[in-house]
Design a protein around this motif. Structure first.
Motif, PDB file in Angstrom:
ATOM      1  N   THR A  84       0.814  -1.218   0.000  1.00  0.00           N
ATOM      2  CA  THR A  84       0.000   0.000   0.000  1.00  0.00           C
ATOM      3  C   THR A  84       0.846   1.267   0.000  1.00  0.00           C
ATOM      4  OG1 THR A  84      -0.162  -0.145   2.418  1.00  0.00           O
ATOM      5  CG2 THR A  84      -1.983  -1.041   1.131  1.00  0.00           C
ATOM      6  N   TRP A  85       2.052   1.175   0.540  1.00  0.00           N
ATOM      7  CA  TRP A  85       2.910   2.355   0.580  1.00  0.00           C
ATOM      8  C   TRP A  85       3.277   2.797  -0.837  1.00  0.00           C
ATOM      9  CZ3 TRP A  85       4.169   5.639   4.359  1.00  0.00           C
ATOM     10  CH2 TRP A  85       5.201   6.541   4.106  1.00  0.00           C
ATOM     11  N   PHE A  86       3.760   1.853  -1.624  1.00  0.00           N
ATOM     12  CA  PHE A  86       4.157   2.220  -2.979  1.00  0.00           C
ATOM     13  C   PHE A  86       2.969   2.490  -3.877  1.00  0.00           C
ATOM     14  CE2 PHE A  86       8.466   2.224  -2.247  1.00  0.00           C
ATOM     15  CZ  PHE A  86       8.877   1.101  -1.568  1.00  0.00           C
ATOM     16  N   GLN A  87       1.818   1.932  -3.502  1.00  0.00           N
ATOM     17  CA  GLN A  87       0.591   2.191  -4.254  1.00  0.00           C
ATOM     18  C   GLN A  87       0.207   3.666  -4.175  1.00  0.00           C
ATOM     19  OE1 GLN A  87      -2.896   0.074  -2.799  1.00  0.00           O
ATOM     20  NE2 GLN A  87      -2.623  -1.298  -4.540  1.00  0.00           N
ATOM     21  N   VAL A  88       0.411   4.282  -3.013  1.00  0.00           N
ATOM     22  CA  VAL A  88       0.031   5.691  -2.857  1.00  0.00           C
ATOM     23  C   VAL A  88       1.195   6.641  -3.077  1.00  0.00           C
ATOM     24  CG1 VAL A  88      -1.859   5.196  -1.286  1.00  0.00           C
ATOM     25  CG2 VAL A  88       0.386   5.751  -0.354  1.00  0.00           C
ATOM     26  N   ALA A  89       2.417   6.097  -3.173  1.00  0.00           N
ATOM     27  CA  ALA A  89       3.600   6.953  -3.349  1.00  0.00           C
ATOM     28  C   ALA A  89       3.471   7.942  -4.506  1.00  0.00           C
ATOM     29  CB  ALA A  89       4.846   6.084  -3.523  1.00  0.00           C
ATOM     30  N   PRO A  90       2.882   7.546  -5.663  1.00  0.00           N
ATOM     31  CA  PRO A  90       2.772   8.500  -6.770  1.00  0.00           C
ATOM     32  C   PRO A  90       1.991   9.760  -6.411  1.00  0.00           C
ATOM     33  CG  PRO A  90       2.252   6.296  -7.531  1.00  0.00           C
ATOM     34  CD  PRO A  90       2.406   6.213  -6.051  1.00  0.00           C
ATOM     35  N   VAL A  97       9.104  15.214 -15.480  1.00  0.00           N
ATOM     36  CA  VAL A  97       8.916  15.314 -16.930  1.00  0.00           C
ATOM     37  C   VAL A  97      10.200  14.954 -17.659  1.00  0.00           C
ATOM     38  CG1 VAL A  97       8.331  16.845 -18.830  1.00  0.00           C
ATOM     39  CG2 VAL A  97       7.181  17.091 -16.641  1.00  0.00           C
ATOM     40  N   LEU A  98      10.120  13.904 -18.492  1.00  0.00           N
ATOM     41  CA  LEU A  98      11.278  13.506 -19.287  1.00  0.00           C
ATOM     42  C   LEU A  98      10.947  13.787 -20.749  1.00  0.00           C
ATOM     43  CD1 LEU A  98      11.035  10.191 -17.458  1.00  0.00           C
ATOM     44  CD2 LEU A  98      13.118  11.526 -17.217  1.00  0.00           C
ATOM     45  N   SER A 102       5.529  12.706 -19.009  1.00  0.00           N
ATOM     46  CA  SER A 102       5.827  12.670 -17.581  1.00  0.00           C
ATOM     47  C   SER A 102       5.782  11.230 -17.105  1.00  0.00           C
ATOM     48  CB  SER A 102       4.844  13.530 -16.797  1.00  0.00           C
ATOM     49  OG  SER A 102       3.590  12.929 -16.755  1.00  0.00           O
ATOM     50  N   LEU A 103       6.568  10.948 -16.072  1.00  0.00           N
ATOM     51  CA  LEU A 103       6.670   9.590 -15.553  1.00  0.00           C
ATOM     52  C   LEU A 103       5.301   9.097 -15.059  1.00  0.00           C
ATOM     53  CD1 LEU A 103       9.150   7.694 -15.033  1.00  0.00           C
ATOM     54  CD2 LEU A 103       8.987   8.393 -12.645  1.00  0.00           C
ATOM     55  N   PRO A 104       4.817   7.985 -15.604  1.00  0.00           N
ATOM     56  CA  PRO A 104       3.490   7.509 -15.182  1.00  0.00           C
ATOM     57  C   PRO A 104       3.523   6.935 -13.770  1.00  0.00           C
ATOM     58  CG  PRO A 104       4.488   5.974 -16.734  1.00  0.00           C
ATOM     59  CD  PRO A 104       5.416   7.135 -16.638  1.00  0.00           C
ATOM     60  N   SER A 106       2.407   4.214 -12.713  1.00  0.00           N
ATOM     61  CA  SER A 106       2.737   2.787 -12.686  1.00  0.00           C
ATOM     62  C   SER A 106       4.248   2.571 -12.596  1.00  0.00           C
ATOM     63  CB  SER A 106       2.179   2.085 -13.917  1.00  0.00           C
ATOM     64  OG  SER A 106       2.609   2.756 -15.088  1.00  0.00           O
ATOM     65  N   ALA A 107       5.004   3.512 -13.151  1.00  0.00           N
ATOM     66  CA  ALA A 107       6.470   3.372 -13.092  1.00  0.00           C
ATOM     67  C   ALA A 107       6.957   3.537 -11.655  1.00  0.00           C
ATOM     68  CB  ALA A 107       7.126   4.415 -13.986  1.00  0.00           C
ATOM     69  N   ILE A 108       6.329   4.500 -10.952  1.00  0.00           N
ATOM     70  CA  ILE A 108       6.725   4.732  -9.560  1.00  0.00           C
ATOM     71  C   ILE A 108       6.345   3.531  -8.688  1.00  0.00           C
ATOM     72  CG2 ILE A 108       6.389   6.216  -7.549  1.00  0.00           C
ATOM     73  CD1 ILE A 108       5.787   8.494  -9.501  1.00  0.00           C
ATOM     74  N   ILE A 109       5.132   3.041  -8.913  1.00  0.00           N
ATOM     75  CA  ILE A 109       4.656   1.885  -8.145  1.00  0.00           C
ATOM     76  C   ILE A 109       5.526   0.666  -8.427  1.00  0.00           C
ATOM     77  CG2 ILE A 109       2.714   0.343  -7.733  1.00  0.00           C
ATOM     78  CD1 ILE A 109       0.853   2.618  -8.554  1.00  0.00           C
ATOM     79  N   GLY A 110       5.728   0.403  -9.739  1.00  0.00           N
ATOM     80  CA  GLY A 110       6.542  -0.747 -10.129  1.00  0.00           C
ATOM     81  C   GLY A 110       7.959  -0.623  -9.613  1.00  0.00           C
ATOM     82  N   GLY A 111       8.495   0.596  -9.693  1.00  0.00           N
ATOM     83  CA  GLY A 111       9.849   0.831  -9.186  1.00  0.00           C
ATOM     84  C   GLY A 111       9.951   0.541  -7.706  1.00  0.00           C
ATOM     85  N   GLY A 112       8.936   0.946  -6.988  1.00  0.00           N
ATOM     86  CA  GLY A 112       8.918   0.701  -5.556  1.00  0.00           C
ATOM     87  C   GLY A 112       8.894  -0.781  -5.229  1.00  0.00           C
ATOM     88  N   TYR A 113       8.003  -1.500  -5.914  1.00  0.00           N
ATOM     89  CA  TYR A 113       7.928  -2.948  -5.677  1.00  0.00           C
ATOM     90  C   TYR A 113       9.249  -3.623  -6.020  1.00  0.00           C
ATOM     91  CZ  TYR A 113       2.855  -2.503  -5.194  1.00  0.00           C
ATOM     92  OH  TYR A 113       1.597  -2.152  -4.788  1.00  0.00           O
ATOM     93  N   ALA A 114       9.840  -3.198  -7.154  1.00  0.00           N
ATOM     94  CA  ALA A 114      11.104  -3.788  -7.577  1.00  0.00           C
ATOM     95  C   ALA A 114      12.177  -3.542  -6.525  1.00  0.00           C
ATOM     96  CB  ALA A 114      11.528  -3.213  -8.923  1.00  0.00           C
ATOM     97  N   ALA A 115      12.207  -2.296  -6.021  1.00  0.00           N
ATOM     98  CA  ALA A 115      13.198  -1.963  -4.990  1.00  0.00           C
ATOM     99  C   ALA A 115      12.986  -2.828  -3.755  1.00  0.00           C
ATOM    100  CB  ALA A 115      13.090  -0.495  -4.621  1.00  0.00           C
TER     101      ALA A 115
END
Lengths: 128, 119, 251
Positions: A84-90, A97-98, A102-104, A106-115
């Protein structure tokens, strides 16, 4: 507003009105078990500081069925916290902005889970 | 002009503790709760000698302090705000002292234990 | 409307302050077709079954923000919610949570309107640009920074979804913070410093515990939860860095 005699509905039991609120309370409730685990670790450190005998007593507790059961509950809470932490992190992340996109979220959530997975593996490998 | 809240302090600690707990706790809980009691780890993995040297080292001590202290601040913040969710509105100042005070005590205790181990 | 021959039970909260001490529920049997909205169901009740039922609506197409109701415990735009999705179950329609009930399904919105005025929801300039100098120009990237937050139709569904607002109506709430963020994020606006005290207060962003339900119910995908929580970051930076700014604290 009293001239119109408006009716204010009480908030008692608000969390029972929608399963989404119960999920929120479950998430917040993980903090109790997380705190409990931190206390367990502090006990371990205190026992360690007290010498081999006191530390062995802490290790003996870890081996007890009570401890294993407690840890299962704490594990569920810890994992639910991670999810739930990484779910709300975004929500708290300013848009990155790249180029033109802009970074979606899902990338932040996925990145968090991966980490979380990588760090967990590293800890398990180091500890073993 | 409304009064500026001091929440940023506690929220920052809550956030840092939340990230640390999210990344580190599941593995730690697995170790202390299942892997070690079930004998899945190498001999002496959690033993007195090894743990003393890890907790007594500068890096190990700092890591353990960071994980435990930040976890306390994370939980204290969440528990305090959850009281409000359950309708505890009066005496919030007292509860704030209790929750963050406990985190503060926990932080000091952890530091003390680690210093004692290092010596 | 009754070609399909289907009917649904709609249980509606009733409250007439001149005669009721507290709300009660009344059930009506309403015929519906495949495309009948909850709003049309309420209109059928008013037109054919019970003319005393009071409720707000206007555009019938999810853009005016007038017809928000609780539908089986979820905040919805009644014009945008369909009876077919609830049949054969029962439908319960109540006024939006967390607002005082004025009459039947109509709530007292004045708290929201007062808060809206207080955040100065307009472009603030240090110096107005005269018409002779032409229009303000924005790149697509500048537009993207605030566009989603500008989609808010003030429907108050997010307030009905927010338990923190329900527990403490001093909290600014999700919609207001989204609108505040919309102006702070607009490159034409220079009024951020005037709005920061609202953000930084206990009742600003700091009453939010990121339940996140507000963003889930928003019919325009404004994502008020993001607006509030990004401003927690802004408020935190403002808190710690204010002593470095040449102009002193933002407040």
């Amino acid at each position: 507003m009293s001239a119109r005699n408006t009716y204010v509905r009480p908030m008692r039991g608000w969390y029972r009105r929608n399963p989404r609120f119960m999920a929120y309370l479950l998430r917040e409730g993980t903090s109790v078990f997380v705190a409990l685990y931190a206390l367990l670790l502090v006990w371990g450190l205190t026992a360690l500081a007290g010498g081999a005998a006191s530390y062995e007593r802490w290790l003996a507790f870890l081996a007890s069925p009570v401890s294993v059961l407690l840890h299962l509950v704490i594990l569920a809470a810890a994992v639910y916290h991670t999810i739930t932490w990484f779910q709300v992190a975004p929500k708290a992340t300013p848009p990155l902005v790249l180029g033109t996109k802009s970074l979606p979220d899902s990338a932040i959530i996925g990145g968090g889970y991966a980490a979380a997975v990588v760090v967990s593996l590293v800890i398990l490998v180091i500890a073993w | 002009m409304s009064k500026r809240s001091h929440e940023p302090i506690f929220w920052s600690l809550f956030g840092a503790g939340g990230v640390v707990a999210a990344l580190v706790l599941p593995a730690l809980v697995l170790i202390t709760g299942l892997a070690w009691p079930l004998g899945l780890m190498s001999d002496g993995a959690l033993g007195y000698e090894r743990m003393s040297s890890v907790a007594g080292s500068l890096l190990g001590g700092l890591v353990l302090f960071g994980v435990i202290a930040l976890t306390f601040w994370h939980a204290a913040h969440r528990i305090f705000h959850s009281l409000h969710d359950f309708g505890v509105h009066r005496g919030l100042g007292v509860w704030k002292m209790v929750c963050y005070g406990a985190a503060f005590v926990g932080t000091l205790w952890t530091a003390g234990a680690l210093v004692a181990i290092a010596i | 409307m009754s070609e399909s021959g289907r009917e649904i039970e709609i249980e509606v909260l009733r409250y007439h302050p001149e005669r009721d001490k507290e709300p009660r529920y009344q059930t009506y049997l309403v015929p519906f077709a495949h495309d009948t909205s909850v709003l049309q169901g309420l209109q059928y009740i008013k037109d054919h079954l019970d003319g005393t039922l009071t409720f707000r609506w206007s555009c019938r197409m999810a853009i005016c923000g007038s017809c928000g109701k609780m539908v089986n415990g979820e905040p919805k735009l009644s014009c945008h919610t369909f009876l077919r999705d609830y049949h054969p179950g029962k439908l319960r329609v109540e006024p939006l949570w967390h607002f005082p009930i004025v009459r039947d399904l109509a709530v007292d919105q004045s708290d929201f309107l007062q808060k809206l005025e207080a955040i100065k929801p307009y472009i603030i300039r240090d110096e107005e640009k005269p018409v002779s100098e032409g229009v303000y120009r924005q790149t697509p990237a500048q537009l993207a920074r605030y566009q989603q937050f500008s989609q808010c139709i003030n429907c108050l569904l997010c307030y009905a979804a927010c338990p923190q607002y329900g527990l403490n109506s001093d909290f600014q709430g999700p919609g207001i913070m989204a609108l505040l963020h919309r102006y702070n994020s607009d490159s034409r606006d220079q009024g951020k410093a005037e709005r920061m005290p609202i953000v930084n207060a206990e009742e600003g962003v700091w009453s939010c515990t990121l339940v996140g339900y507000c963003s889930e119910v928003c019919p325009k995908h404004v994502d008020p939860a993001a607006a509030v929580n990004r401003n927690k970051v802004n408020s935190t930076m403002d808190y710690f860095l204010r002593f470095l700014s040449p102009r002193g604290a933002n407040s």
